[in-house]
Design a protein around this motif. Sequence first.
Motif, PDB file in Angstrom:
ATOM      1  N   VAL A  19       0.771  -0.903  -0.076  1.00  0.00           N
ATOM      2  CA  VAL A  19      -0.198   0.441   0.639  1.00  0.00           C
ATOM      3  C   VAL A  19       1.188   1.612  -0.427  1.00  0.00           C
ATOM      4  O   VAL A  19       1.729   0.949   0.430  1.00  0.00           O
ATOM      5  CB  VAL A  19      -0.942   0.269   1.040  1.00  0.00           C
ATOM      6  CG1 VAL A  19      -2.159  -1.291   0.501  1.00  0.00           C
ATOM      7  CG2 VAL A  19       0.119  -0.045   2.539  1.00  0.00           C
ATOM      8  N   SER A  20       0.445   2.405  -0.817  1.00  0.00           N
ATOM      9  CA  SER A  20       1.203   3.778   0.113  1.00  0.00           C
ATOM     10  C   SER A  20       1.402   4.357   0.818  1.00  0.00           C
ATOM     11  O   SER A  20       2.241   4.629   0.755  1.00  0.00           O
ATOM     12  CB  SER A  20      -0.119   4.666  -1.226  1.00  0.00           C
ATOM     13  OG  SER A  20      -0.931   4.873  -0.280  1.00  0.00           O
ATOM     14  N   SER A  21       0.439   3.851   2.015  1.00  0.00           N
ATOM     15  CA  SER A  21       0.487   4.013   3.257  1.00  0.00           C
ATOM     16  C   SER A  21      -0.097   4.004   4.316  1.00  0.00           C
ATOM     17  O   SER A  21      -0.973   3.037   3.661  1.00  0.00           O
ATOM     18  CB  SER A  21       1.002   6.116   2.953  1.00  0.00           C
ATOM     19  OG  SER A  21      -0.574   6.633   3.322  1.00  0.00           O
ATOM     20  N   VAL A  22       0.416   3.848   5.746  1.00  0.00           N
ATOM     21  CA  VAL A  22      -0.891   3.565   6.308  1.00  0.00           C
ATOM     22  C   VAL A  22      -0.700   4.732   7.734  1.00  0.00           C
ATOM     23  O   VAL A  22       0.010   5.585   8.029  1.00  0.00           O
ATOM     24  CB  VAL A  22       0.177   2.120   6.897  1.00  0.00           C
ATOM     25  CG1 VAL A  22      -1.263   2.103   8.391  1.00  0.00           C
ATOM     26  CG2 VAL A  22       0.451   1.312   6.161  1.00  0.00           C
ATOM     27  N   TRP A  53      -2.711   4.237  -2.974  1.00  0.00           N
ATOM     28  CA  TRP A  53      -3.095   2.523  -3.754  1.00  0.00           C
ATOM     29  C   TRP A  53      -2.605   1.311  -3.139  1.00  0.00           C
ATOM     30  O   TRP A  53      -2.535   1.485  -2.526  1.00  0.00           O
ATOM     31  CB  TRP A  53      -1.912   3.120  -4.976  1.00  0.00           C
ATOM     32  CG  TRP A  53      -0.617   3.669  -4.891  1.00  0.00           C
ATOM     33  CD1 TRP A  53       0.250   4.356  -4.527  1.00  0.00           C
ATOM     34  CD2 TRP A  53       0.966   2.509  -4.552  1.00  0.00           C
ATOM     35  NE1 TRP A  53       1.147   3.701  -4.495  1.00  0.00           N
ATOM     36  CE2 TRP A  53       1.899   3.493  -3.603  1.00  0.00           C
ATOM     37  CE3 TRP A  53       0.914   0.385  -3.919  1.00  0.00           C
ATOM     38  CZ2 TRP A  53       2.562   2.352  -3.137  1.00  0.00           C
ATOM     39  CZ3 TRP A  53       1.791   0.043  -3.323  1.00  0.00           C
ATOM     40  CH2 TRP A  53       2.424   1.280  -3.322  1.00  0.00           C
ATOM     41  N   VAL A  54      -2.812   0.654  -3.245  1.00  0.00           N
ATOM     42  CA  VAL A  54      -2.816  -1.078  -3.456  1.00  0.00           C
ATOM     43  C   VAL A  54      -2.627  -1.423  -4.450  1.00  0.00           C
ATOM     44  O   VAL A  54      -3.154  -1.094  -5.581  1.00  0.00           O
ATOM     45  CB  VAL A  54      -4.175  -1.547  -2.866  1.00  0.00           C
ATOM     46  CG1 VAL A  54      -4.617  -2.824  -2.586  1.00  0.00           C
ATOM     47  CG2 VAL A  54      -4.795  -0.717  -1.493  1.00  0.00           C
ATOM     48  N   LEU A  55      -1.455  -2.171  -4.464  1.00  0.00           N
ATOM     49  CA  LEU A  55      -0.626  -2.893  -5.524  1.00  0.00           C
ATOM     50  C   LEU A  55      -1.107  -4.540  -4.536  1.00  0.00           C
ATOM     51  O   LEU A  55      -0.663  -5.142  -3.506  1.00  0.00           O
ATOM     52  CB  LEU A  55       0.814  -2.900  -5.277  1.00  0.00           C
ATOM     53  CG  LEU A  55       1.582  -4.031  -5.817  1.00  0.00           C
ATOM     54  CD1 LEU A  55       1.482  -3.453  -7.420  1.00  0.00           C
ATOM     55  CD2 LEU A  55       3.099  -3.489  -6.242  1.00  0.00           C
ATOM     56  N   LEU A  56      -1.045  -5.754  -5.864  1.00  0.00           N
ATOM     57  CA  LEU A  56      -0.982  -6.716  -5.394  1.00  0.00           C
ATOM     58  C   LEU A  56      -0.440  -7.905  -6.450  1.00  0.00           C
ATOM     59  O   LEU A  56      -0.996  -6.717  -7.842  1.00  0.00           O
ATOM     60  CB  LEU A  56      -2.958  -7.400  -5.567  1.00  0.00           C
ATOM     61  CG  LEU A  56      -3.721  -6.873  -4.807  1.00  0.00           C
ATOM     62  CD1 LEU A  56      -5.427  -7.118  -5.164  1.00  0.00           C
ATOM     63  CD2 LEU A  56      -2.950  -7.152  -3.396  1.00  0.00           C
ATOM     64  N   LYS A 120      -2.594  -2.539  -9.689  1.00  0.00           N
ATOM     65  CA  LYS A 120      -2.565  -1.462  -9.266  1.00  0.00           C
ATOM     66  C   LYS A 120      -4.190  -1.028  -8.951  1.00  0.00           C
ATOM     67  O   LYS A 120      -4.873   0.097 -10.037  1.00  0.00           O
ATOM     68  CB  LYS A 120      -1.079  -0.876  -9.135  1.00  0.00           C
ATOM     69  CG  LYS A 120      -1.120   0.804  -8.340  1.00  0.00           C
ATOM     70  CD  LYS A 120       0.294   1.084  -8.629  1.00  0.00           C
ATOM     71  CE  LYS A 120       0.428   2.287  -8.144  1.00  0.00           C
ATOM     72  NZ  LYS A 120       1.697   2.671  -8.278  1.00  0.00           N
ATOM     73  N   ILE A 121      -4.436  -0.591  -7.577  1.00  0.00           N
ATOM     74  CA  ILE A 121      -5.701   0.322  -8.020  1.00  0.00           C
ATOM     75  C   ILE A 121      -5.303   1.663  -6.851  1.00  0.00           C
ATOM     76  O   ILE A 121      -4.561   1.908  -6.345  1.00  0.00           O
ATOM     77  CB  ILE A 121      -6.846  -0.440  -7.042  1.00  0.00           C
ATOM     78  CG1 ILE A 121      -7.323  -1.651  -7.383  1.00  0.00           C
ATOM     79  CG2 ILE A 121      -7.962   0.723  -7.103  1.00  0.00           C
ATOM     80  CD1 ILE A 121      -8.095  -2.352  -6.244  1.00  0.00           C
ATOM     81  N   VAL A 122      -5.444   2.607  -8.175  1.00  0.00           N
ATOM     82  CA  VAL A 122      -5.087   4.156  -7.260  1.00  0.00           C
ATOM     83  C   VAL A 122      -6.481   4.406  -7.167  1.00  0.00           C
ATOM     84  O   VAL A 122      -7.087   4.922  -8.202  1.00  0.00           O
ATOM     85  CB  VAL A 122      -4.400   4.640  -8.631  1.00  0.00           C
ATOM     86  CG1 VAL A 122      -4.085   6.050  -8.408  1.00  0.00           C
ATOM     87  CG2 VAL A 122      -2.851   4.101  -8.870  1.00  0.00           C
TER      88      VAL A 122
END
Length: 146
Positions: A19-22, A53-56, A120-122
Amino acid sequence: MLNPKMAVSLICSKTQHRVSSVLNRDAKQFGKKYMFDSNEETCWNSDQGDSQWVLLEFPQSVRMTEVKVQFQGGFSGRTCRLQGCLQENDFAQITDFYPEDDNSLQSFPIQEAPPVHKIKIVFENSADFFGRIIIYSLDILGERMQ
């Protein structure tokens, strides 16, 4: 065209996710794993800023037919871009989708998606003034390629 009955969850224990950040770097409380734990009490909470974003990365090539996501109302993505690629290729645009700003589990059919190894979901922008995204549940449906 795929038979909808054949669509299965493509996320498994071997699916890698980033993920881009937490929020406040507090992965213990708001980490990415909570999108996939089937617990409606836990969630991934991004830090502030546009284009979260989320990257799988799947263990094999897949063909997506649907994205299912449950946001927290007030912290949903407004304009979401779905990208995909095979192995080490560059990400290519697959589709955009536009979630409602509410707490419901939302479903977005993906028409004629190419086979991909990574998606990738941006979240280009958020309903939240500070750009935070909160996701309780994320699933990708489709079929695994041989």
